[in-house]
Design a protein around this motif. Structure first.
Motif, short mmCIF file in Angstrom:
data_model
loop_
_atom_site.label_atom_id
_atom_site.label_comp_id
_atom_site.label_asym_id
_atom_site.label_seq_id
_atom_site.Cartn_x
_atom_site.Cartn_y
_atom_site.Cartn_z
N ILE A 231 -143.86 96.23 111.75
CA ILE A 231 -144.74 95.55 112.70
C ILE A 231 -144.26 95.65 114.14
CG2 ILE A 231 -145.61 93.95 110.94
CD1 ILE A 231 -143.80 91.79 112.16
N LYS A 232 -142.99 96.03 114.36
CA LYS A 232 -142.51 96.26 115.72
C LYS A 232 -141.47 97.37 115.72
CE LYS A 232 -143.38 91.89 118.08
NZ LYS A 232 -144.40 92.54 118.91
N ASN A 233 -141.48 98.15 116.79
CA ASN A 233 -140.53 99.24 116.99
C ASN A 233 -140.05 99.13 118.42
OD1 ASN A 233 -139.08 101.63 117.00
ND2 ASN A 233 -140.89 102.94 117.13
N ILE A 234 -138.89 98.51 118.61
CA ILE A 234 -138.40 98.17 119.94
C ILE A 234 -137.29 99.14 120.32
CG2 ILE A 234 -137.33 96.37 121.36
CD1 ILE A 234 -138.52 94.33 119.36
N SER A 235 -137.54 99.97 121.30
CA SER A 235 -136.56 100.98 121.70
C SER A 235 -135.86 100.64 123.01
CB SER A 235 -137.24 102.35 121.83
OG SER A 235 -138.28 102.30 122.78
N GLU A 236 -136.26 99.53 123.63
CA GLU A 236 -135.59 99.09 124.86
C GLU A 236 -135.01 97.70 124.64
OE1 GLU A 236 -138.06 99.33 128.27
OE2 GLU A 236 -138.62 101.42 127.95
N ARG A 237 -133.70 97.60 124.79
CA ARG A 237 -133.04 96.32 124.51
C ARG A 237 -133.06 95.43 125.75
NH1 ARG A 237 -127.31 97.07 121.96
NH2 ARG A 237 -127.02 98.18 123.90
N THR A 238 -134.24 95.03 126.16
CA THR A 238 -134.36 94.13 127.30
C THR A 238 -134.17 92.69 126.83
OG1 THR A 238 -136.74 93.89 126.99
CG2 THR A 238 -136.00 95.71 128.38
N ASP A 239 -133.91 91.80 127.78
CA ASP A 239 -133.76 90.39 127.44
C ASP A 239 -135.04 89.86 126.81
OD1 ASP A 239 -131.20 90.39 128.43
OD2 ASP A 239 -131.74 89.55 130.39
N GLY A 240 -136.19 90.34 127.32
CA GLY A 240 -137.47 89.89 126.78
C GLY A 240 -137.67 90.32 125.34
N ALA A 241 -137.26 91.55 125.04
CA ALA A 241 -137.41 92.07 123.67
C ALA A 241 -136.52 91.31 122.70
CB ALA A 241 -137.09 93.56 123.64
N ILE A 242 -135.29 91.03 123.11
CA ILE A 242 -134.36 90.28 122.25
C ILE A 242 -134.87 88.86 122.05
CG2 ILE A 242 -132.01 89.46 121.97
CD1 ILE A 242 -132.43 92.54 121.81
N LYS A 243 -135.39 88.25 123.12
CA LYS A 243 -135.93 86.89 123.00
C LYS A 243 -137.13 86.87 122.05
CE LYS A 243 -136.37 82.55 124.41
NZ LYS A 243 -137.64 82.14 123.86
N GLU A 244 -137.95 87.91 122.10
CA GLU A 244 -139.10 88.01 121.20
C GLU A 244 -138.66 88.06 119.74
OE1 GLU A 244 -143.01 90.91 120.51
OE2 GLU A 244 -141.54 91.36 122.07
N LEU A 245 -137.57 88.81 119.48
CA LEU A 245 -137.04 88.86 118.11
C LEU A 245 -136.49 87.51 117.68
CD1 LEU A 245 -135.15 92.29 118.02
CD2 LEU A 245 -137.07 91.62 116.56
N GLU A 246 -135.73 86.90 118.57
CA GLU A 246 -135.15 85.60 118.24
C GLU A 246 -136.24 84.58 117.93
OE1 GLU A 246 -132.81 84.91 121.69
OE2 GLU A 246 -131.04 85.96 120.91
N ASP A 247 -137.31 84.61 118.72
CA ASP A 247 -138.42 83.67 118.50
C ASP A 247 -139.12 83.93 117.18
OD1 ASP A 247 -137.88 82.50 120.93
OD2 ASP A 247 -139.50 83.49 122.02
N TYR A 248 -139.17 85.21 116.78
CA TYR A 248 -139.83 85.56 115.53
C TYR A 248 -139.15 84.90 114.33
CZ TYR A 248 -141.38 88.37 111.54
OH TYR A 248 -141.88 88.76 110.33
N PHE A 249 -137.81 84.79 114.41
CA PHE A 249 -137.06 84.25 113.28
C PHE A 249 -136.81 82.75 113.38
CE2 PHE A 249 -135.83 88.80 113.19
CZ PHE A 249 -136.22 89.07 111.90
N LEU A 250 -137.36 82.09 114.39
CA LEU A 250 -137.23 80.63 114.47
C LEU A 250 -138.01 79.94 113.37
CD1 LEU A 250 -137.40 80.00 118.32
CD2 LEU A 250 -135.40 79.84 116.82
#
Length: 250
Positions: A231-250
């Motif tokens: 469902i996601k393919n993140i190739s840029e490790r930006t703060d926003g991308a990491i925050k999006e992942l963290e929020d997904y697993f909350l």
């Protein structure tokens, strides 16, 4: 360098679809973190790639690249030989450690490493030199003791399996939950080891982990699975991308 692509890959267990990936490519030369909750399909995907379970439909291709003059995927100077599971040659490029069942527990670690080396055409006298690259990770607890693999702790078994997968210098390495069972020092040693291995061998490493922090620390790309789908393919490790992942697993 090797990349792995899948096409129309489907695996069901009864009425449950464990994996359904129409098209996806795990690129060459990257550390790729595969994340998702339990039941997302990560381990099943690994087993499909390694031909340990049979897909209901679809294909897995191992794209072995060289530096000839024909462009591929828009990259000048790259061509690829596309190998499927029907051609046993894919096994010379790929290695994996998924779980304890990969080990031969009535051998000592050195006997096991020697067995892996022999199976990959490495001379016995070269094994010690190769193991030096993994000494900081394995330590004397493993390399300095003569006891059977079955007598080691879960964490040390994990180390033995990971080191054995890397020993033949494969171009594509698959590791399922490699940080499991490891103490904090060993987890940090493993992160350093994988980063150095990727750089030294120009290899790809595909790993799954429930530890989002370790995964994002070392991965060039994060792939998120849910209910068998990417469902996601993140190739840029930006703060926003990491925050999006963290929020997904909350």
């Amino acid at each position: 360098m090797v990349e792995i692509s899948v096409s129309q890959l489907i695996k069901k267990f009864g009425d449950k679809t464990a994996v359904f990936i129409p098209e996806f490519c795990f690129p060459a030369g990257e550390i790729i973190g595969l994340v998702g909750n339990n039941g997302a399909g990560k381990t099943t995907l690994f087993r499909l790639i390694l031909n340990l379970v049979k897909a209901d439909s679809g294909k897995v291709f191992f794209n072995v690249m060289d530096n000839s003059s024909v462009p591929r995927h828009g990259k000048d100077g790259e061509t690829a030989q596309h190998i499927s599971h029907l051609d046993e040659a894919w096994k010379q490029y790929v290695a994996a450690y998924l779980e304890e069942g990969f080990l031969i527990d009535f051998l000592t670690p050195r006997e096991y490493f020697t067995f892996i080396a022999k199976a990959n055409g490495i001379e016995k006298q070269d094994v010690e030199g190769l193991l030096e690259d993994y000494r900081p990770f394995l330590g004397d607890e493993i390399l300095g003791r003569q006891k059977y693999i079955r007598e080691f702790s879960a964490g040390n078994k994990q180390k033995i399996g990971i080191a054995a997968a890397l020993l033949p210098s494969p171009q594509f390495v698959i590791l399922d939950e490699p940080f499991n069972f490891l103490d904090p020092s060993s987890q940090n040693h493993l992160k350093t080891l994988l980063l150095e291995y990727k750089k030294r061998c120009h290899a790809s490493i595909l790993l799954s982990s429930h530890n989002l922090h370790h995964t994002t620390d070392i991965s060039d790309r994060i792939v998120l699975m849910e209910d068998g789908f990417v469902i996601k393919n993140i190739s840029e490790r930006t703060d926003g991308a990491i925050k999006e992942l963290e929020d997904y697993f909350l």
